[in-house]
Design an enzyme around this catalytic site. Structure first.
Site, PDB file in Angstrom:
ATOM      1  CB  SER A 121      -0.986  -0.034   1.245  1.00 44.58           C
ATOM      2  OG  SER A 121      -1.899   0.960   1.175  1.00 44.58           O
TER       3      SER A 121
ATOM      4  CG  ASP B 215      -6.309   0.150   0.013  1.00 47.70           C
ATOM      5  OD1 ASP B 215      -5.713   0.971  -0.036  1.00 47.70           O
ATOM      6  OD2 ASP B 215      -6.248  -0.764   0.739  1.00 47.70           O
TER       7      ASP B 215
ATOM      8  CD  GLU C 159      -8.867   2.635   8.194  1.00 48.99           C
ATOM      9  OE1 GLU C 159      -8.572   2.041   9.380  1.00 48.99           O
ATOM     10  OE2 GLU C 159      -8.264   2.632   7.290  1.00 48.99           O
ATOM     11  CB  ALA C 160      -9.348  10.224   9.387  1.00 48.68           C
ATOM     12  CG  ASN C 161      -6.449   5.888   6.196  1.00 52.59           C
ATOM     13  OD1 ASN C 161      -7.372   5.683   5.621  1.00 52.59           O
ATOM     14  ND2 ASN C 161      -5.853   5.077   7.272  1.00 52.59           N
TER      15      ASN C 161
ATOM     16  N   PRO D 102      -0.133   0.909  19.069  1.00 52.20           N
ATOM     17  CG  PRO D 102      -0.156  -1.181  19.406  1.00 52.20           C
ATOM     18  CD  PRO D 102      -0.951  -0.065  19.967  1.00 52.20           C
ATOM     19  CB  SER D 103       1.938   1.221  13.346  1.00 52.56           C
ATOM     20  OG  SER D 103       1.742   0.798  11.879  1.00 52.56           O
ATOM     21  N   GLY D 104      -0.037  -1.230  13.038  1.00 51.93           N
ATOM     22  CA  GLY D 104      -0.361  -2.805  12.510  1.00 51.93           C
ATOM     23  C   GLY D 104       0.655  -2.854  11.304  1.00 51.93           C
TER      24      GLY D 104
ATOM     25  NE  ARG E  90       0.121   4.213  12.030  1.00 54.90           N
ATOM     26  CZ  ARG E  90       1.037   4.350  10.983  1.00 54.90           C
ATOM     27  NH1 ARG E  90       1.797   5.288  11.187  1.00 54.90           N
ATOM     28  NH2 ARG E  90       1.054   3.734  10.058  1.00 54.90           N
TER      29      ARG E  90
END
Ligand code: NG1
Ligand code: ZN
Length: 557
Positions: A67, A289, A389-391, A521-523, A529
């Site tokens: 991604s 995506d 998601e905000a992203n 924790p980031s996945g 984060r």
């Protein structure tokens, strides 16, 4: 498992020994790491996808992508028969399989799992796995590893679908299992015809503003740019210019470009400048995506007004709400006997101003932890569930019963009130259900829906931007020894371990009016984060910095 199958598995697994010292876990988006250490993991995910296909007697998928990560990374995730992410029940097995120290342990794990899940191996073809990859150079050899993993399960057949966006592969798996047309050209046909249908249904008198039909899209130098170049040929009512399209001389994947960069840095991507002021711009991420929109606002810099996933969600929610109220006009719930549930799903990253706005519109808003698997699941509980998601990752799910009801209503109205606004509202919702990719968030399908709604509303981009004003926010990453030492609860809004960290965050947050901060924790990256929100940018930056400092202190102690 018979002897022959065991020895095939043992032999092929020995050709993909795992890198020593590399431990991977199935995070928010599958396994991700530097591409050079991923062959064994991808091979093993191939085995897993084959087992999942055997177990469910349906088609599954394997997508090779990282991604928005840098180009040297890659990743792999499984598409479940529904078209969504791998069922969470299988994630522990995915972790165990990928981290098995050698071929013998791998075979032992597969045998034990096969017995537990009662998976029957068959000699005749009984498992179908679709493979896709993005444009990363490492995609080639990793795809080969996945194929070999699949081929090591007797009866499993891999179909290489080539270079695809992540959502295209999810869509194909979903359509295949519904017995519908599922090729890449079917995908384009479905998107462009439902887009055209929505445009044909625009009320002629509604437009108060002359819609700007030009749109400039940043393709992140990835697969999305390439696919959009193709898709746009069938869209007459929209003039799309694709920049950072992935052509060799245009730049590097995700390097100063793409939706993740634009959303997190809040600046324009490379290739955009003062000439674009006033133009509607959008940005896709590396595997298409995610989608965000933006507008350049400064003559001498790359400052932007960002329209993130929250605002895209708001646009979709307003449109759907409007169509539902037209549809239900003159009919009360008792009469039609069906109460349509409409729900909005967000995560803690959603800007507080967006949540306030959505609630003020009378919408039901619920929260889940980060990761589309959680949002998607929650959204599926509604007749119409909208998640973002905000992203910029999100989509709309319409339940089967609601879609059936719409079909019935459409037929009914076609005979008694053909062409009425009520009939057109039913047709619009049906077109929306085909345009939006219901398997997973899809930047291309999302972009067309935004554009169609935009023309329907007759809005200028300013109207969209002014729906509400984001609270200033800041995101930071902190490198720590072990990010998993942080454990969260309540949709990641509260830290429960290490003890004392939440109290420290609370005391920092209390210093700022309307302050809000959380850490997790980031996945997908080896970082913790930090997110902070406050009434001014300075306050948000300062809160994020002090929380990051607290995290660093707690996690090295
Ligand atoms: P992580 O790295 O777990 O924060 C990121 C995004 C998720 C999701 C996944 C999958 C943020 C803050 N996090 O996950 O929302 O999109 O990547 O791509 O944007
Ligand atoms: Zn992505």
């Amino acid at each position: 498992m018979d002897q022959e199958q065991q020895s095939i598995l043992l032999e092929s697994a020995s050709r993909f020994p795992p890198q020593k010292g590399v431990k991977l876990s199935y995070g928010t988006a599958g396994f991700r790491a530097d591409a050079s250490v991923l062959s064994a993991a991808v091979f093993r995910v191939g085995i897993l996808a084959a087992l999942r296909s055997l177990k469910t007697q349906s088609v599954t998928g394997v997508m090779i992508t990282a991604s928005h990560n840098q180009v040297s990374d890659n990743g792999v995730k499984i598409v479940d028969p529904s078209g969504g992410m791998l069922t969470q029940e299988w994630e522990p097995f995915a972790d165990a399989l990928v981290n098995a120290v050698d071929a013998e342990e791998l075979v032992r794990l597969v045998i034990a799992f096969q017995e537990k899940e009662k998976i029957a191996f068959a000699r005749t073809q009984s498992a179908g796995i679709l493979l896709g990859r993005d444009t990363r150079p490492s995609g080639d050899f990793l795809l080969e590893a996945a194929k070999q993993g699949i081929n090591s399960i007797v009866g499993a057949v891999a179909s290489d679908m080539g270079i695809l966006t992540t959502p295209q592969l999810h869509w194909m798996v979903q359509m295949r299992n519904k017995g519908k047309m599922a090729s890449e050209s079917d995908y384009y046909e479905q998107l462009s015809s439902s887009f055209r249908c929505l445009l044909d249904l625009i009320p002629k008198e509604a437009t108060t503003y002359k819609i700007e039909k030009n749109l400039v899209v940043d393709g992140a130098n990835g697969v999305g740019g390439e696919k959009l170049e193709f898709l746009k040929k069938s869209l007459n009512d929209l003039v799309i210019e694709v920049r950072n399209s992935g052509k060799k001389d245009e730049g590097i994947l995700n390097d100063g470009v793409g939706a993740d960069f634009v959303q997190k840095e809040k600046v324009a991507p490379r290739g955009f400048g003062p000439d674009d002021i006033g133009t509607r711009c959008a940005s896709l991420d590396g595997d298409a995506d995610r989608l965000v929109y933006f507008c350049l606002k400064s003559k001498n810099g790359n400052e932007i007004d960002l329209i993130d996933g929250d605002k895209i969600l708001s646009l979709f929610a307003l449109f759907i709400k409007e169509q539902l109220s037209i549809l239900n006009k003159e009919e009360n719930e008792e009469k039609n006997g069906y109460h349509v549930t409409l729900g909005v799903v967000q995560t803690a990253y959603a800007n507080g101003a967006s949540t306030d706005y959505l609630k003020k519109q009378g919408l039901e808003v619920v929260f889940t932890p980060t990761g589309v698997k959680y949002l998607h699941e929650k959204a599926s509980h509604y007749d119409i569930g909208i998640y973002f998601e905000a992203n910029g990752h999100g989509t709309i799910l319409l339940s089967e019963s609601f879609t059936n009801l719409l079909e019935v209503k459409n037929n009914e109205l076609a005979s008694i009130a053909k062409g009425s606004e009520q009939h057109r509202a039913a047709l619009r919702l049906l077109a929306l259900s085909k345009l939006i990719n219901q398997a997973v968030g899809d930047a291309l399908s999302g972009l067309l829906l935004v554009e169609a709604i935009f023309q329907h509303m007759g809005w200028s981009i300013q109207v969209w931007m002014d729906l509400y004003h984001d609270l200033p926010s800041k995101q930071l990453k902190v490198k720590v020894a072990d990010r998993k030492s942080i454990v969260t609860a309540n949709a990641e809004t509260v830290v429960i371990r290490p003890s004392g960290l939440q109290e420290a965050i609370n005391s920092e947050t209390a210093k700022f009016p309307r302050g809000r901060a959380f850490v997790r924790p980031s996945g997908t990256e080896d970082v913790v984060r930090v997110y902070a929100e406050a009434t001014t940018q300075e306050a948000a930056d300062s809160l994020a910095n002090s929380v990051a400092q607290r995290v660093a202190n707690f996690c090295t102690a």
